[in-house]
Design an enzyme around this catalytic site. Structure first.
Site, PDB file in Angstrom:
ATOM      1  N   GLU A 174     112.773  30.365  12.309  1.00 35.56           N
ATOM      2  CA  GLU A 174     113.141  29.273  13.202  1.00 35.56           C
ATOM      3  C   GLU A 174     113.330  29.780  14.627  1.00 35.56           C
ATOM      4  OE1 GLU A 174     116.342  25.537  13.316  1.00 35.56           O
ATOM      5  OE2 GLU A 174     116.493  27.086  11.778  1.00 35.56           O
ATOM      6  N   GLY A 216     122.324  21.308  13.836  1.00 32.60           N
ATOM      7  CA  GLY A 216     123.566  20.851  13.245  1.00 32.60           C
ATOM      8  C   GLY A 216     124.226  21.899  12.374  1.00 32.60           C
ATOM      9  N   ALA A 217     123.411  22.782  11.740  1.00 32.48           N
ATOM     10  CA  ALA A 217     123.957  23.760  10.808  1.00 32.48           C
ATOM     11  C   ALA A 217     123.800  25.205  11.258  1.00 32.48           C
ATOM     12  CB  ALA A 217     123.309  23.591   9.433  1.00 32.48           C
ATOM     13  N   SER A 218     122.915  25.484  12.205  1.00 32.22           N
ATOM     14  CA  SER A 218     122.731  26.870  12.638  1.00 32.22           C
ATOM     15  C   SER A 218     122.377  26.923  14.120  1.00 32.22           C
ATOM     16  CB  SER A 218     121.629  27.551  11.817  1.00 32.22           C
ATOM     17  OG  SER A 218     120.358  26.977  12.107  1.00 32.22           O
ATOM     18  N   THR A 219     122.473  28.111  14.670  1.00 32.82           N
ATOM     19  CA  THR A 219     122.058  28.348  16.058  1.00 32.82           C
ATOM     20  C   THR A 219     121.296  29.660  16.106  1.00 32.82           C
ATOM     21  OG1 THR A 219     122.793  28.583  18.359  1.00 32.82           O
ATOM     22  CG2 THR A 219     124.247  29.469  16.668  1.00 32.82           C
ATOM     23  N   GLN A 220     120.277  29.722  16.946  1.00 32.06           N
ATOM     24  CA  GLN A 220     119.425  30.904  17.047  1.00 32.06           C
ATOM     25  C   GLN A 220     119.366  31.414  18.487  1.00 32.06           C
ATOM     26  OE1 GLN A 220     119.120  28.968  13.692  1.00 32.06           O
ATOM     27  NE2 GLN A 220     117.952  27.972  15.318  1.00 32.06           N
TER      28      GLN A 220
END
Length: 510
Positions: A174, A216-220
């Site tokens: 992602e 909403g659930a992760s950040t990269q």
């Protein structure tokens, strides 16, 4: 006799001069026509299409892309022609209502049938990539995650497109695809051309942008670090794109997307209460009820789970930015770092450097808060604006933003505070490097996100080696057109002058 010889000489010279001028004009006209035909070939009328569905934790979006059919694996730019937001939550929320997935996807899939010409339906590839929401579901129940993907596959396969499958992509993928999309759209993979050279200069490629993605659930976070020595090989990817090698740092922080971060904060804060939370991240006068079991349903909140005497919690907003930030900071464990430099939770993070494109929820939240100004607002200015926004009474806010859904409006104070805290305290941007963050939603009418990079990778649209260059760089083309045009003008003027004043040339010759 002498006069006769002189007359013949004049005629001979006149014929030759006119012949030279005529030949030069013909050459100039041919050169202009050749340049125009070579450089300005008609654009191919036929195009190819591709569809990517972004199955996120809180929503699903369908993107339709197109590119010149004759430019595949060459230099043709892929562009977005349609974005369709599926109504409802993410696919992971359909665990108990699998039969509704057909209806859930129908509107956007039918829209794709309208946008893409019918003769090209069967050759249009369709990809579905599920992100952190499905990664969390797979952690909780792998069977249910597989079941949802199977139902989604069955549903999309009923449409006349070339469905390539549905899969859960990794956080690393992602981040990498978001980085590829950002730099592809900004033209950072290709080199600049010199003024008169027919090929691009052989120097260093343009410096790439980093990519900041928030869901909403992760950040990269993904970028090319200054120091090529990577202390954490698991966070390193190597690409060869357009003839250049890139060593990229990328890490996905699962559970640190804005929605899961809020659940973590609530689960942490509720432990020492009687069931009522006075929450500074919500506006004064705001109140929400929540079932305790729903709070602990996510794998992200399990570490805060404890036995409590109540089944329902009440959230009462107090609207204080500084207190909200202090509460969010407790989510980031910075007590240890096994590397020379860390983000939080002991995760390696090289010092950030260069420009960054911040997209997805980074952009949508900051755009709503009017914090995406091109003036590069300082962190201090943004903090002041957030303090003002969070302190606004809930009733006043509801009137002013009557067209915004209550669920979204109520969380902008938390989301804005969380973004500033994540970037400054989690990723360690400073007041100096903050100006390098560019909040971006679209580039050249194409949404910035992982989906375009995903399709480019699966269709091999970005070659590993540098593709053939255009016939001429634009600057060289313009120069040659002007050059040959001047020659043609000079030749025409000389012909006119020779016709009206032939004695000028004859006297010189004689």
């Amino acid at each position: 006799m002498e006069d006769r010889r002189e007359s013949e000489l004049k005629r001979f010279c006149s014929r030759n001069i006119l012949s030279i001028l005529g030949f030069s004009s013909i050459i100039a006209v041919i050169a202009l026509l050749a340049l125009g035909l070579v450089q300005n070939k008609p654009l191919p009328e036929n195009v190819k299409f591709g569809i990517v569905l972004d199955a996120g934790s809180s929503h699903t979006s369908l993107y339709i892309y197109q590119w010149p059919a004759e430019k595949e694996n060459d230099t043709g730019m892929v562009s977005q022609v349609e974005e369709c937001k599926v109504q409802g939550p993410g696919i992971a929320n359909h665990v108990q209502k699998l039969s509704e997935i057909d209806v859930y996807l129908a509107a956007c899939m039918e829209r794709a049938k309208v946008v893409i010409p019918a003769p090209q339906h069967t050759e249009t590839p369709v990809y579905l990539g599920a992100t952190a929401g499905m990664r969390l579901l797979r952690m909780k129940n792998g069977y249910l995650a597989s079941k949802i993907l199977a139902v989604v596959t069955s549903s999309i396969s009923n449409y006349p497109f070339d469905f390539q499958g549905a899969r859960i992509i990794t956080g690393q993928e992602e981040g990498a695809y978001g980085w590829i999309t950002t730099n592809y759209l900004l033209g950072r993979f290709t080199q600049k051309s010199s003024w008169f050279n027919l090929k691009p200069t052989g120097g260093e490629p343009q410096e790439t942008y980093g990519a900041l993605d928030l869901g909403g659930a992760s950040t990269q976070i993904t970028f090319v670090p200054k120091d090529k020595t990577m202390e954490s090989p698991d966070d390193t990817l190597h690409f060869r794109l357009y003839g250049r090698n890139y060593s990229v740092y990328t890490h996905s922080f699962l559970c640190y997307g804005k929605d899961q971060a809020l659940l973590q904060k609530l689960a942490k804060d509720v432990r020492n209460t009687d069931g009522t939370i006075s929450d500074p991240c919500f506006h004064p006068g705001y109140q929400r009820k929540m079932v305790l079991a729903d709070l602990y349903e996510s794998p992200c909140t399990r570490k805060f789970e404890t036995f409590l005497q109540f089944d329902e919690i009440i959230i009462q907003g107090t609207g204080n930015y500084q207190q909200c930030q202090q509460s969010i900071l407790q989510l980031f464990n910075t007590s240890y770092c096994p590397y020379s430099h860390c983000a939080f939770d002991g995760i390696f993070l090289p010092p950030v450097q260069g420009d960054f494109g911040a997209f997805s929820a980074f952009y949508y939240v900051m755009e709503f808060l009017n914090l995406t100004s091109k003036e590069h607002l300082s962190p201090k200015k943004m903090t002041d604006m957030m303090e003002e926004f969070c302190s606004q009474p809930w009733e006043k806010l509801q009137v002013y933003f009557s067209d915004v859904k209550e669920n979204y409006l109520s969380e902008y104070c938390f989301s804005g505070t969380y973004i500033l805290t994540l970037l400054l305290n989690g990723y360690h941007f400073t007041a100096e490097t903050w100006k390098n963050i560019h909040f971006m939603g679209k580039v050249r009418s194409t949404s910035v996100g992982w989906t375009l990079g995903y399709m480019l990778n699966l269709t091999n649209m970005i070659p590993a080696e540098e593709p053939p260059s255009a016939p001429l760089p634009h600057s060289t083309y313009v120069f040659l057109m002007v050059f040959f045009s001047l020659i043609l003008v000079i030749v025409v003027l000389l012909c006119i002058f020779a016709f009206h004043k032939p004695s000028f040339f004859w006297e010189d010759v004689v």
